[in-house]
Design an enzyme around this catalytic site. Structure first.
Site, mmCIF file in Angstrom:
data_model
loop_
_atom_site.group_PDB
_atom_site.id
_atom_site.type_symbol
_atom_site.label_atom_id
_atom_site.label_comp_id
_atom_site.label_asym_id
_atom_site.label_seq_id
_atom_site.Cartn_x
_atom_site.Cartn_y
_atom_site.Cartn_z
ATOM 1 N N HIS A 1 3.941 -9.112 -0.560
ATOM 2 C CA HIS A 1 3.094 -9.379 0.602
ATOM 3 C C HIS A 1 3.087 -8.213 1.587
ATOM 4 C CE1 HIS A 1 2.013 -11.573 4.409
ATOM 5 N NE2 HIS A 1 1.181 -12.200 3.582
ATOM 6 N N ASP B 1 7.526 -7.859 7.704
ATOM 7 C CA ASP B 1 7.048 -8.691 6.607
ATOM 8 C C ASP B 1 8.139 -8.832 5.539
ATOM 9 O OD1 ASP B 1 5.139 -9.646 4.405
ATOM 10 O OD2 ASP B 1 3.731 -9.260 6.023
ATOM 11 N N ASP C 1 0.725 6.091 -2.267
ATOM 12 C CA ASP C 1 -0.255 5.985 -1.191
ATOM 13 C C ASP C 1 0.386 5.775 0.181
ATOM 14 O OD1 ASP C 1 -2.907 6.457 -1.646
ATOM 15 O OD2 ASP C 1 -3.529 4.365 -1.739
ATOM 16 N N SER D 1 -3.466 -12.912 6.794
ATOM 17 C CA SER D 1 -2.419 -11.915 6.524
ATOM 18 C C SER D 1 -3.031 -10.568 6.178
ATOM 19 C CB SER D 1 -1.544 -12.379 5.359
ATOM 20 O OG SER D 1 -0.671 -13.402 5.760
#
Length: 464
Positions: free
Chosen positions: A102, A70, A78, A255
């Site tokens: 993204h 990506d 996290d 996505s």
């Protein structure tokens, strides 16, 4: 050749078109898991697809890698503990940081750490994350770069390759890269696209790729999701995820649905025996994603992992007919749960919630209750709990006088209360085992009731 990829955010707003060239660790929990991540209450997709039920037995494995091909992935708390080094094919270095946002959100949907009081709960908590940057800050990339990223991910041993990108035209270079990943044993998962069209979207429409469409909370297709026979599975199309700055936001589009499916694929890859990419693809294909159904669809020959099992609601003391519940889970499904009392089979249940009715009478004293859970491969787990059966009323002694009666009650379970009943009505109550009650001189019908803590009652008449 340049093609466009639409990206949806919260509220359904569409960002400017993004150019892209399209050339388990087993755990011992038996109930549906509710992690403490702040965003979890809004993660409807987790419960809708039964991922929280699947977490009862598998939450991923450090031996399973999900590649996020990506815009890169930022090392948020996290994600960072399980992130591999990865590569940036845009700038040709080993720092695949996300300058768009993204890719970081895609990684969070797939594999953000769960139950750590931070952000959201990703699907595959223990899976490794391989960041592969093939799109620049504007989301611009070429088929050749994307193909490089797919090949790289396969070479790094990624079990799952997640592609939240694509375009409307076929590309041999992409097909070749997907074939290469197939040969390496990777499962390629790709977004069906956000044009609301039945026309094929690539690389999702490449036959061996698992193509993903987006649905809402009612399993209805989002109007923006592409569709058609070439779409293999649908998944939640709006999911919470952390942006590259760590702020939690809604992330919508195919996505978003794609890394959700990639995360479930990671859970499946973490099971025993380890399934092939082809087996995972078959288990995930068809209709709306369901993690439990997919786990059950995997081959289980050679499975040596025992079910997890625990007593549910079970009284410490039993009287008459009592209800005993059990919680059981297994990576490939529980075939049956049995309850035994004192070595005798009481009942068998083949589906959750596992519930049994046991007639404890006429037993008195301690009784061993045994649960046995069998998985589909025949693996057995047993657990025991001791229950005191009390089906015997208290013993009562009365000492009578002209205008009173003294009651002494005893019972192995203890006395809950004493009652004086005069002419059919309770006139006095006492919480204890010894009590002197006053009795009206002209009372014709006098009784004493003694209740033990198990609920048994002894009624004794008082003769005047």
């Amino acid at each position: 050749m340049r093609v466009l990829l639409g990206l949806l955010l919260a509220g359904g707003a569409v960002l400017p078109a993004v150019p892209a060239q399209a050339a388990i660790e087993p755990v011992a929990h038996t109930d549906a898991v509710r992690p403490d991540d702040p965003g979890y209450a809004r993660q409807w997709g987790i419960t809708r697809t039964h991922v929280n039920d699947a977490w009862s037995t598998v939450r991923g494995s450090s031996g399973v890698t999900i590649a996020i091909v990506d815009t890169g992935v930022n090392r948020l708390p996290d994600l960072a503990p399980r992130m591999l080094t990865g590569h940036d094919f845009v700038n040709d270095d080993d720092d695949p940081a996300d300058d768009n946002g993204h890719g970081t959100m895609a990684a969070g949907v797939a594999a953000a750490t769960g139950n750590n009081k931070t952000g959201v709960a990703g699907v595959c908590w223990s899976c490794k994350i391989l960041p592969v940057k093939v799109l620049n800050a504007k989301g611009d990339g070429g088929y050749d770069t994307i193909a490089e990223g797919i090949r790289y991910a396969a070479d790094q041993g990624a079990a799952i390759i997640s592609l939240s990108l694509g375009g409307s035209e076929k590309s041999q270079i992409l097909s070749d890269a997907v074939s290469y990943a197939d040969q390496k044993g990777s499962l390629v998962v790709a977004a069906a696209g956000n044009a609301g069209s039945p026309l094929p979207h690539y690389p999702a429409a490449i036959p061996s790729v698992l193509s993903v469409g987006g649905v809402d909370q009612q399993d209805h297709r989002y109007s923006w999701s592409n569709y058609g026979s070439w779409v293999n599975v649908t998944a939640p199309g709006c999911n919470l995820a952390q942006r590259r700055d760590g702020v939690t936001d809604e992330y919508c589009g195919t996505s978003s649905a794609t890394p959700f499916v990639a995360g479930v694929a990671g859970l499946l890859a973490s099971t025993d025996p380890a399934p092939t990419a082809a087996q995972i693809r078959v288990a995930l294909t068809g209709g709306r994603l369901d993690a439990l159904r997919s786990l059950a669809a995997l081959p289980y020959a050679g499975d040596k992992t025992k079910p997890v099992l625990a007593f549910g609601a079970t009284p410490a003391q039993a009287r008459g007919v009592v209800t005993v519940t059990a919680a059981a889970a297994d990576q490939h499904g529980v075939s049956r749960v049995e309850l035994y009392a004192g070595g005798k089979l009481i009942g068998t249940d083949v589906s959750a919630p596992y519930t049994f009715r046991w007639q404890s009478a006429p037993r008195n004293g301690v009784v061993p209750l045994d649960l046995r859970a069998y998985d589909r491969a025949g693996n057995l787990t047993q657990t025991r709990r001791y229950v005191r059966a009390d089906n015997l009323a208290p013993a009562v002694k009365l000492a009578k006088a002209a205008t009173s009666v003294t009651v002494r009650a005893t019972d192995a379970s203890g006395i809950a209360r004493l009652e004086l009943v005069v002419n059919g009505k309770v006139t006095s109550r006492y919480s204890g085992s010894v009590r002197k009650f006053s009795v009206p001189a002209r009372a014709k019908n006098v009784q004493v009731r003694a209740y033990d803590k198990a609920g048994n009652v002894r009624v004794a008449g008082v003769r005047r």
